[in-house]
Scaffold this active site. Sequence first.
Site, PDB file in Angstrom:
ATOM      1  N   CYS A   1     -18.652-155.068 -22.368  1.00 28.13           N
ATOM      2  CA  CYS A   1     -18.383-156.387 -21.794  1.00 28.13           C
ATOM      3  C   CYS A   1     -17.040-156.341 -21.073  1.00 28.13           C
ATOM      4  CB  CYS A   1     -18.332-157.506 -22.814  1.00 28.13           C
ATOM      5  SG  CYS A   1     -19.813-157.689 -23.792  1.00 28.13           S
TER       6      CYS A   1
ATOM      7  N   ARG B   1     -18.829-152.643 -17.000  1.00 29.24           N
ATOM      8  CA  ARG B   1     -18.782-152.738 -18.461  1.00 29.24           C
ATOM      9  C   ARG B   1     -20.004-153.440 -19.046  1.00 29.24           C
ATOM     10  NH1 ARG B   1     -13.674-151.528 -20.326  1.00 29.24           N
ATOM     11  NH2 ARG B   1     -14.146-152.519 -22.301  1.00 29.24           N
TER      12      ARG B   1
ATOM     13  N   TRP C   1     -22.480-157.122 -21.988  1.00 32.27           N
ATOM     14  CA  TRP C   1     -23.416-156.074 -22.398  1.00 32.27           C
ATOM     15  C   TRP C   1     -23.845-156.489 -23.805  1.00 32.27           C
ATOM     16  CZ3 TRP C   1     -24.038-152.201 -26.133  1.00 32.27           C
ATOM     17  CH2 TRP C   1     -24.961-151.196 -25.812  1.00 32.27           C
TER      18      TRP C   1
ATOM     19  N   ASN D   1     -15.191-159.053 -26.111  1.00 34.81           N
ATOM     20  CA  ASN D   1     -15.734-157.704 -25.905  1.00 34.81           C
ATOM     21  C   ASN D   1     -15.654-156.974 -27.242  1.00 34.81           C
ATOM     22  OD1 ASN D   1     -13.880-154.883 -24.625  1.00 34.81           O
ATOM     23  ND2 ASN D   1     -16.027-154.934 -25.119  1.00 34.81           N
ATOM     24  N   GLY D   2     -16.725-156.239 -27.612  1.00 34.57           N
ATOM     25  CA  GLY D   2     -16.684-155.516 -28.890  1.00 34.57           C
ATOM     26  C   GLY D   2     -17.423-156.288 -29.970  1.00 34.57           C
TER      27      GLY D   2
ATOM     28  N   GLU E   1     -27.056-132.240 -17.194  1.00 34.94           N
ATOM     29  CA  GLU E   1     -26.466-133.317 -16.421  1.00 34.94           C
ATOM     30  C   GLU E   1     -27.440-133.850 -15.370  1.00 34.94           C
ATOM     31  OE1 GLU E   1     -24.249-135.327 -16.526  1.00 34.94           O
ATOM     32  OE2 GLU E   1     -23.538-135.872 -14.541  1.00 34.94           O
TER      33      GLU E   1
ATOM     34  N   LYS F   1     -28.672-137.677 -15.224  1.00 33.89           N
ATOM     35  CA  LYS F   1     -28.463-138.506 -14.029  1.00 33.89           C
ATOM     36  C   LYS F   1     -29.783-139.115 -13.586  1.00 33.89           C
ATOM     37  CE  LYS F   1     -24.203-138.579 -13.172  1.00 33.89           C
ATOM     38  NZ  LYS F   1     -24.111-138.700 -14.644  1.00 33.89           N
TER      39      LYS F   1
ATOM     40  N   GLU G   1     -31.023-141.811 -16.070  1.00 33.18           N
ATOM     41  CA  GLU G   1     -30.241-143.041 -16.210  1.00 33.18           C
ATOM     42  C   GLU G   1     -30.311-143.935 -14.984  1.00 33.18           C
ATOM     43  OE1 GLU G   1     -26.145-142.405 -17.442  1.00 33.18           O
ATOM     44  OE2 GLU G   1     -25.817-140.866 -15.953  1.00 33.18           O
TER      45      GLU G   1
ATOM     46  N   HIS H   1     -40.292-121.770 -25.513  1.00 28.18           N
ATOM     47  CA  HIS H   1     -40.428-122.276 -26.887  1.00 28.18           C
ATOM     48  C   HIS H   1     -40.876-123.735 -26.917  1.00 28.18           C
ATOM     49  CE1 HIS H   1     -38.796-118.594 -28.420  1.00 28.18           C
ATOM     50  NE2 HIS H   1     -37.712-118.722 -27.672  1.00 28.18           N
TER      51      HIS H   1
ATOM     52  N   LYS I   1     -20.563-148.581 -18.408  1.00 26.10           N
ATOM     53  CA  LYS I   1     -19.733-147.414 -18.127  1.00 26.10           C
ATOM     54  C   LYS I   1     -18.820-147.049 -19.288  1.00 26.10           C
ATOM     55  CE  LYS I   1     -17.242-145.117 -14.576  1.00 26.10           C
ATOM     56  NZ  LYS I   1     -18.217-144.027 -14.681  1.00 26.10           N
TER      57      LYS I   1
HETATM   58  C1  G6P Z   1     -21.287-143.948 -20.723  1.00 21.60           C
HETATM   59  C2  G6P Z   1     -21.411-143.756 -19.216  1.00 21.60           C
HETATM   60  C3  G6P Z   1     -21.450-142.263 -18.880  1.00 21.60           C
HETATM   61  C4  G6P Z   1     -20.263-141.546 -19.487  1.00 21.60           C
HETATM   62  C5  G6P Z   1     -20.160-141.806 -21.003  1.00 21.60           C
HETATM   63  C6  G6P Z   1     -18.854-141.273 -21.584  1.00 21.60           C
HETATM   64  O1  G6P Z   1     -22.466-143.575 -21.342  1.00 21.60           O
HETATM   65  O2  G6P Z   1     -22.564-144.400 -18.716  1.00 21.60           O
HETATM   66  O3  G6P Z   1     -21.449-142.081 -17.463  1.00 21.60           O
HETATM   67  O4  G6P Z   1     -20.389-140.167 -19.263  1.00 21.60           O
HETATM   68  O5  G6P Z   1     -20.186-143.215 -21.254  1.00 21.60           O
HETATM   69  O6  G6P Z   1     -17.797-141.973 -21.033  1.00 21.60           O
HETATM   70  P1  G6P Z   1     -16.297-141.456 -21.018  1.00 21.60           P
HETATM   71  O7  G6P Z   1     -15.541-142.558 -20.325  1.00 21.60           O
HETATM   72  O8  G6P Z   1     -15.883-141.274 -22.434  1.00 21.60           O
HETATM   73  O9  G6P Z   1     -16.277-140.186 -20.245  1.00 21.60           O
END
Ligand code: G6P
Length: 606
Positions: free
Chosen positions: A2, A27, A74, A98-99, A478, A482, A485, A501, A601
């Site tokens: 949030c 956020r 969020w 937030n939290g 990765e 990507k 997500e 496997h 994020k």
């Molecule tokens: C969230 C974001 C990701 C990010 C991860 C870790 O899941 O969507 O893109 O890699 O958090 O975030 P940080 O700020 O700790 O790298």
Amino acid sequence: MCGIVGALTGRPAAPLMLDALRRLEYRGYDSAGLATIQDGKLHRRRAAGKLSELDAVVAADPLPGTSGVGHTRWATHGPPTVENAHPHIAGRVAVVHNGIIENYAELKAGLKADGVTFTSDTDTEVVAHLLDRAIRAGQTPQAAMAALMPRLTGAFAFVVLVAGEDDLLLAARRVSPLAIGLGDGEAFVGSDAVALAPLTRRIVYLEDGDWAVLRRSGVEVFRDAGVPVERREQISTVSAAMVGKGNYRHFMEKEIHEQPEAIAHTLNAVLDPGTGRATVPYPLDAPDIPKITIVAAGTSYYAGLAARYWFESLAGIATEVELASEFRDRDVVLPERGVTIAVTQSGESLDTLMAVRQAKALGQRILAIVNVPESTIARESDGVLLTRAGPEFGVASTKATAAQLTAFCALAIALGRANGRLSEERAIELRDALAGLPSRVGEALHHEARYVRIAHDLARARDVLYLGRGLSYPIALEGALKLKEITYVHAEGYAAGEMKHGPIALIDENVPVVIVAPTDRWFEKTASNVSEVRARGGRVILLTDAAGAERLGESDDHVVVLPTVDPVVAPILYLVPVQLLAYYAAVEKGTDADQPRNLAKSVTVE
Ligand code: G6P
């Protein structure tokens, strides 16, 4: 998660809070709301969905007033409805939060027993009721806050607006971040300094456990039940010019294209301009480190997986990489004099922060590799290595990952030199390879037509496999992350050697298989995997270099030929195609690459 904001200003507060919330939407974007004061009374507008929904509500029914609070949510407690959207109001008190207030159920039960009626499913509403009752009982808002803080448990930040108090905001921070902005006869508060960048660069960061009283004339900071503390004013490095999309459609597209600079700036910061060598930061500079433990979440975890190869092969140091959320809940065994590296873009991911605290408690010294210098993890670590990617807004991390990998690689080279494992000759070659990366990455960005064509296929697939070996394995992981997500296409990243496997059972003509295969020491083995996929009718999408394409390329359409680089730095280059394939697939599908559903994020819940 949030995003929260508060403003005490001389101008209409609603438009500038909406603007600040736009920079906090990373956020969370399940619902949004604002509350302001006019003629001593609270006014509120809320909307389910993204901030654009609230924009429309406010445009149709403007909010008066020069002081207020705002929120982008969020969802944790209760679905993303208007009723659960913040601000939550009880009597004279409006709260954005937030939290999580962990003991809210117990507090709520007590309030209910006293006849209080709740209008939302949130944990936030208890804060509004508790403050309102204390103020109605005759306490000043500040005294009510001082009495409340010791009663709350959890990791949270909140901001409070009180009817009848046009020149007052109360703000509290327990773990979740909060920055106070000081203007000329104005005061602001936000989840980060970026949100406040166009309003002011004069920032006071609250420390974990602080709470504050804001007035237009300034801020007072307290701890616990009201012990005053001094917090230094700093000038934020983020300017308003850094926070727009420029000519790009999405932040993600812009940030992918900013990777040459992100890599170059990170290298400039890590390498000594005189000697061209990296200095090893504290606490990694100690001799005979028995083990490095890397803790991280999401994409940052994958950067850590690549770092393990580098630390082991260039510096011969035993390295483990741990998902922060798992590490913190295990009885981990760590050696004496061990170093834990927390790698995180935001410096605020709660799982990573908790892992840092656990490692500290177990006697480890902590190095943070972090993109936000003022973040909690940067402040709680013993040493800090800053990545210089600049502010990142796209929820899916891109340029910060390139900067993390660059920092890790330079660090491993420096460690290898420091302990004599790496020859100076090889170190020079590798530093040259790193220095050449901004140009090579720039070249890799220029295959747009090819990426778009392949992305067209990926967007239509139900499942996609990503395979890679050795240093390409984290890039395969990765790539899959990507794609899933931002396009919601199911994708799995696998170590190419593990295909036999299990995942091989999935392969048929409908499953695209993206293979990350620079010509490196693993190439021949990966080449066999390419043949195995093709033999089963699978559609191979090959990311490789000229030599690899000559050896393996069949259909030009499905081969991306990247510049040839030293295999050690290849993962940094091969990030680009996996990012762009996912990005163009999202554009093709029409999903929101910057704000994919359900994600945020900076994840500040566990
Ligand atoms: C969230 C974001 C990701 C990010 C991860 C870790 O899941 O969507 O893109 O890699 O958090 O975030 P940080 O700020 O700790 O790298």
